[in-house]
Design a protein around this motif. Structure first.
Motif, PDB file in Angstrom:
ATOM      1  N   THR A   1       0.918  -1.305  -0.028  1.00 53.11           N
ATOM      2  CA  THR A   1      -0.099   0.006  -0.340  1.00 53.11           C
ATOM      3  C   THR A   1       0.681   1.127  -0.036  1.00 53.11           C
TER       4      THR A   1
ATOM      5  N   ALA B   1       2.357   2.317  -2.575  1.00 52.27           N
ATOM      6  CA  ALA B   1       3.337   2.119  -3.741  1.00 52.27           C
ATOM      7  C   ALA B   1       3.769   3.422  -4.623  1.00 52.27           C
ATOM      8  N   SER B   2       2.798   4.396  -4.686  1.00 49.31           N
ATOM      9  CA  SER B   2       3.157   5.774  -5.377  1.00 49.31           C
ATOM     10  C   SER B   2       3.944   6.695  -4.770  1.00 49.31           C
ATOM     11  N   GLY B   3       4.052   6.550  -3.395  1.00 52.57           N
ATOM     12  CA  GLY B   3       4.755   7.540  -2.754  1.00 52.57           C
ATOM     13  C   GLY B   3       6.487   7.109  -2.915  1.00 52.57           C
TER      14      GLY B   3
ATOM     15  N   GLY C   1       7.434   3.883  -1.497  1.00 53.94           N
ATOM     16  CA  GLY C   1       6.873   2.770  -2.149  1.00 53.94           C
ATOM     17  C   GLY C   1       7.370   2.476  -3.671  1.00 53.94           C
ATOM     18  N   LYS C   2       7.703   3.756  -3.930  1.00 49.51           N
ATOM     19  CA  LYS C   2       8.185   3.487  -5.431  1.00 49.51           C
ATOM     20  C   LYS C   2       9.395   2.646  -5.507  1.00 49.51           C
TER      21      LYS C   2
ATOM     22  N   SER D   1       9.275  -0.946  -4.267  1.00 49.77           N
ATOM     23  CA  SER D   1       8.726  -1.796  -5.295  1.00 49.77           C
ATOM     24  C   SER D   1       9.689  -1.991  -6.456  1.00 49.77           C
ATOM     25  N   SER D   2      10.581  -1.139  -6.807  1.00 43.84           N
ATOM     26  CA  SER D   2      11.512  -1.070  -7.823  1.00 43.84           C
ATOM     27  C   SER D   2      12.492  -2.153  -7.458  1.00 43.84           C
TER      28      SER D   2
ATOM     29  N   SER E   1       0.295  -3.438  -6.323  1.00 41.20           N
ATOM     30  CA  SER E   1       0.050  -2.149  -5.682  1.00 41.20           C
ATOM     31  C   SER E   1      -1.408  -2.306  -5.264  1.00 41.20           C
TER      32      SER E   1
ATOM     33  N   SER F   1      -4.186   0.155  -3.624  1.00 41.35           N
ATOM     34  CA  SER F   1      -4.950   1.435  -2.997  1.00 41.35           C
ATOM     35  C   SER F   1      -6.012   1.286  -1.837  1.00 41.35           C
TER      36      SER F   1
END
Length: 296
Positions: free
Chosen positions: A6, A8-10, A13-14, A17-18, A29, A31
Motif C-alpha cells: 500500500t 506504492a506511489s509514494g 513505495g516506488k 517496489s522497484s 500495488s 490502493s
C-alpha cells in the motif's frame, strides 16, 4: 515471492517496489482510497500508506486517525482473515518520542505529542493487542528520517540554502541525528522477508552512524562543490525568530527548527541482531552523498 504494497506511489513505495522487483519479487500495488480487496495469495503485505507529518501544522487532527489508525485496523483485520503470512506496518519513531535524550531504542516508553505520532501509536497498540496466529508474523517498523534520490523535504531545503551561498545560521545548535538511507531500508525489508527466523515485534530502522546538522551542511557543501559557511548566531535569538515564523507563516518555524537542530539518535541494534549482521551496506555519509548529488 508475492508482495502487496500500500502507498506504492509514494517515495518509499516506488523505491521499495522497484528494488524488490529487481530481486525477482512479484509486486501488487493496493490502493486503500476506495473499495479494495486484499490478495490472499500474497506472501506478505507492506503497509506504507498513511498521512505524513505536516510541518506547517495545518492538518485537521482527525485526518491522522482516519488514515493512520482506522485504515490500518481494517487492513490488519483482513490480513488476519487471509492466508498472507507477513504484515509490515510502517509506523515512525515519532510514534514513541518527539525528542530524545541519549539514544532511542525499542524499549522507550512511548509518549508522542503530535496527532501524527499519536495516530501511529494507536495503530501500533491495536496491532499488538490482536491475537496473532502462529503461522503469521507482524513487523512494526519505526524508521527515522528517510532520504534518497527523488525525495523532497528538509534535506532538499537545506541543499538549496547551501547552493545559494547563504551562511547556515543555526551552527550554535550542537546535535546528533539519525538518518535512514532508502538503500538501507530496502535491504532490511528484503532480509526480513527472506529470513523466517526473525520474530514479530517492533524494529527501529536507522543508518549505523549519527551526524550533526553542522556536519550535514559541510557534507552538502563538499559534495556540491560549495564553500561551507556556518554562523553561530545566538540560539535564543533563533528560537524567538522561529516562534515568530509560527505566527507569520515564515519558512523557519518552530517545527522546522526542531527538525534541523534537535538530538534524535535512533538505535538500530535490535534489527541487526535479529538478522545477524554487524553493519548495514550503506554508511550514513554515503547515503546522504547519494541523495545530495540527486538534487543537482
Amino acid at each position: 515471492m508475492r508482495i502487496t504494497i500500500t502507498g506504492a506511489s509514494g517515495f518509499v513505495g516506488k523505491n521499495l517496489s522497484s528494488f524488490l522487483e529487481n530481486k525477482e519479487c512479484q509486486i501488487e500495488s493496493l490502493s486503500l482510497r476506495n473499495s479494495w480487496t486484499l490478495d490472499s495469495s500474497a506472501d506478505a503485505i507492506i503497509h506504507l500508506a498513511g498521512k505524513a507529518h505536516d510541518t506547517k501544522n495545518i492538518s485537521i487532527e482527525k485526518e491522522y486517525f482516519e488514515v493512520n489508525t482506522e485504515l490500518t485496523k481494517k487492513l490488519f483485520e483482513n490480513f488476519l482473515n487471509s492466508s498472507v503470512k507477513d504484515f509490515f506496518y510502517f509506523s515512525s519513531v515519532k510514534a514513541t518520542a518527539d525528542s530524545v535524550e541519549g539514544f532511542l531504542d525499542e524499549n522507550h516508553a512511548s509518549d508522542p505529542k503530535t496527532p501524527y505520532g499519536k495516530s501511529k501509536l494507536e495503530a501500533e497498540k491495536f496491532l499488538l493487542n490482536k491475537e496473532l496466529p502462529k503461522n503469521k508474523r507482524l513487523f512494526i517498523i519505526r524508521p527515522c528520517m528517510i532520504h534518497g534520490p527523488g525525495n523532497k523535504g528538509n534535506l532538499n531545503l537545506l541543499y538549496k540554502f547551501v547552493q545559494k551561498g547563504i551562511p547556515y545560521p543555526l551552527a550554535a545548535f550542537e546535535n546528533k541525528r539519525s538518518f535512514l538511507s532508502i538503500d538501507n531500508l530496502n535491504f532490511l525489508i528484503l532480509e526480513m522477508l527472506s529470513n523466517k527466523n526473525v520474530g514479530s515485534g517492533i524494529y527501529n530502522f536507522a543508518d549505523d552512524e549519527v551526524l550533526s546538522t553542522n556536519e550535514l551542511v559541510k557534507l552538502i557543501a563538499n559534495t556540491s562543490g560549495k564553500k561551507e559557511k556556518l554562523w553561530k548566531i545566538s540560539s535564543k535569538l533563533i528560537s524567538a525568530t522561529a516562534k515568530m515564523g509560527d505566527v507569520m507563516k515564515l519558512p523557519l518555524n518552530s517545527e522546522r527548527l526542531k527538525k534541523l537542530t534537535e538530538n534524535y539518535w535512533v538505535s538500530n541494534q535490535k534489527i541487526k541482531n535479529a538478522l545477524g549482521i554487524d553493519q548495514l551496506p550503506v554508511s550514513a555519509s554515503e547515503g546522504l552523498e547519494k541523495t545530495i548529488k540527486s538534487f543537482k
